[in-house]
Design a protein around this motif. Structure first.
Motif, PDB file in Angstrom:
ATOM      1  N   LEU A  85       0.823  -1.212   0.000  1.00 14.67           N
ATOM      2  CA  LEU A  85       0.000   0.000   0.000  1.00 14.67           C
ATOM      3  C   LEU A  85       0.856   1.261   0.000  1.00 14.67           C
ATOM      4  CD1 LEU A  85      -2.902  -0.858   2.475  1.00 14.67           C
ATOM      5  CD2 LEU A  85      -3.008  -0.656  -0.008  1.00 14.67           C
ATOM      6  N   TYR A  86       1.932   1.229   0.771  1.00 14.31           N
ATOM      7  CA  TYR A  86       2.841   2.377   0.843  1.00 14.31           C
ATOM      8  C   TYR A  86       3.430   2.681  -0.532  1.00 14.31           C
ATOM      9  CZ  TYR A  86       7.060   5.006   1.983  1.00 14.31           C
ATOM     10  OH  TYR A  86       8.051   5.928   2.018  1.00 14.31           O
ATOM     11  N   PHE A  87       3.902   1.645  -1.235  1.00 14.72           N
ATOM     12  CA  PHE A  87       4.486   1.870  -2.549  1.00 14.72           C
ATOM     13  C   PHE A  87       3.446   2.337  -3.566  1.00 14.72           C
ATOM     14  CE2 PHE A  87       8.080  -0.634  -0.906  1.00 14.72           C
ATOM     15  CZ  PHE A  87       9.082   0.292  -1.178  1.00 14.72           C
ATOM     16  N   HIS A  88       2.226   1.822  -3.456  1.00 12.87           N
ATOM     17  CA  HIS A  88       1.160   2.307  -4.332  1.00 12.87           C
ATOM     18  C   HIS A  88       0.882   3.790  -4.058  1.00 12.87           C
ATOM     19  CE1 HIS A  88      -0.154  -1.230  -6.526  1.00 12.87           C
ATOM     20  NE2 HIS A  88       0.020  -1.920  -5.418  1.00 12.87           N
ATOM     21  N   LEU A  89       0.873   4.170  -2.792  1.00 15.32           N
ATOM     22  CA  LEU A  89       0.646   5.561  -2.424  1.00 15.32           C
ATOM     23  C   LEU A  89       1.762   6.450  -2.956  1.00 15.32           C
ATOM     24  CD1 LEU A  89      -0.903   7.739  -0.830  1.00 15.32           C
ATOM     25  CD2 LEU A  89       0.507   7.128   1.148  1.00 15.32           C
ATOM     26  N   ILE A  95       3.117  10.377  -9.496  1.00 17.80           N
ATOM     27  CA  ILE A  95       2.427  10.650 -10.759  1.00 17.80           C
ATOM     28  C   ILE A  95       1.663  11.977 -10.668  1.00 17.80           C
ATOM     29  CG2 ILE A  95       0.521   9.880 -12.229  1.00 17.80           C
ATOM     30  CD1 ILE A  95       1.517   7.014 -11.756  1.00 17.80           C
ATOM     31  N   GLN A  96       1.000  12.202  -9.560  1.00 18.49           N
ATOM     32  CA  GLN A  96       0.258  13.455  -9.395  1.00 18.49           C
ATOM     33  C   GLN A  96       1.192  14.659  -9.393  1.00 18.49           C
ATOM     34  OE1 GLN A  96      -2.218  13.139  -5.930  1.00 18.49           O
ATOM     35  NE2 GLN A  96      -3.447  11.487  -6.783  1.00 18.49           N
ATOM     36  N   LYS A 101       3.457  19.401 -12.133  1.00 23.84           N
ATOM     37  CA  LYS A 101       4.628  20.104 -12.654  1.00 23.84           C
ATOM     38  C   LYS A 101       4.513  20.282 -14.167  1.00 23.84           C
ATOM     39  CE  LYS A 101       9.570  20.266 -12.616  1.00 23.84           C
ATOM     40  NZ  LYS A 101      10.686  20.165 -11.737  1.00 23.84           N
ATOM     41  N   GLN A 102       4.035  19.259 -14.868  1.00 25.78           N
ATOM     42  CA  GLN A 102       3.875  19.338 -16.311  1.00 25.78           C
ATOM     43  C   GLN A 102       2.847  20.416 -16.683  1.00 25.78           C
ATOM     44  OE1 GLN A 102       2.518  15.736 -18.160  1.00 25.78           O
ATOM     45  NE2 GLN A 102       3.236  16.365 -20.186  1.00 25.78           N
ATOM     46  N   CYS A 103       1.748  20.480 -15.950  1.00 27.20           N
ATOM     47  CA  CYS A 103       0.737  21.516 -16.198  1.00 27.20           C
ATOM     48  C   CYS A 103       1.317  22.904 -15.975  1.00 27.20           C
ATOM     49  CB  CYS A 103      -0.480  21.315 -15.308  1.00 27.20           C
ATOM     50  SG  CYS A 103      -1.514  19.941 -15.800  1.00 27.20           S
ATOM     51  N   ARG A 104       2.081  23.085 -14.916  1.00 26.00           N
ATOM     52  CA  ARG A 104       2.695  24.387 -14.637  1.00 26.00           C
ATOM     53  C   ARG A 104       3.664  24.786 -15.745  1.00 26.00           C
ATOM     54  NH1 ARG A 104       3.857  24.020  -8.137  1.00 26.00           N
ATOM     55  NH2 ARG A 104       1.683  24.275  -7.517  1.00 26.00           N
TER      56      ARG A 104
END
Length: 114
Positions: A85-89, A95-96, A101-104
């Motif tokens: 669960l930790y690695f998924h988080l 990714i978020q 950063k890509q949007c900015r």
């Protein structure tokens, strides 16, 4: 438990609980306590004190019997569960953050071009 199956209690009683895993009857007779220095195989039975009762477990058959020598507890399974669960988080957050950063960067580029 993923390696050991709880068969029942051999002495003592469980406190009332909504958890059905503690609803086992007395199976009549205890087995030796789990010993981390011993080697266990499929079908071996041990006992362990839990919540005021001596509980009997049996090591499950293949393919999980190769881990019968592990300590009788939920802890390993829970630790592995929480690690996953930790690695998924962490993956999700990374990714978020990259998306933000890509949007900015895209917005800055649009503003620069004008």
């Amino acid at each position: 438990m993923w390696v050991w199956e709880q068969l029942g209690r051999c002495e003592g009683t469980f406190a009332p609980t909504p958890n059905p895993i503690n609803a086992y009857d007395d199976i009549g007779g205890c087995y030796c306590e789990y010993d981390a220095d011993k080697t266990y195989a499929a079908g071996d039975r041990i006992s362990k004190r839990e919540d005021g009762a001596q509980v009997v477990y049996e090591c499950k058959n293949s393919p999980v019997d190769q881990w019968c020598d592990m300590i009788v507890s939920y802890s390993l399974a829970w630790y592995l569960h929480y690690i996953v669960l930790y690695f998924h988080l962490i993956h999700s957050l990374a990714i978020q953050l990259l998306s933000i950063k890509q949007c900015r960067l895209m917005n800055q580029e649009k503003a620069r071009i004008g």
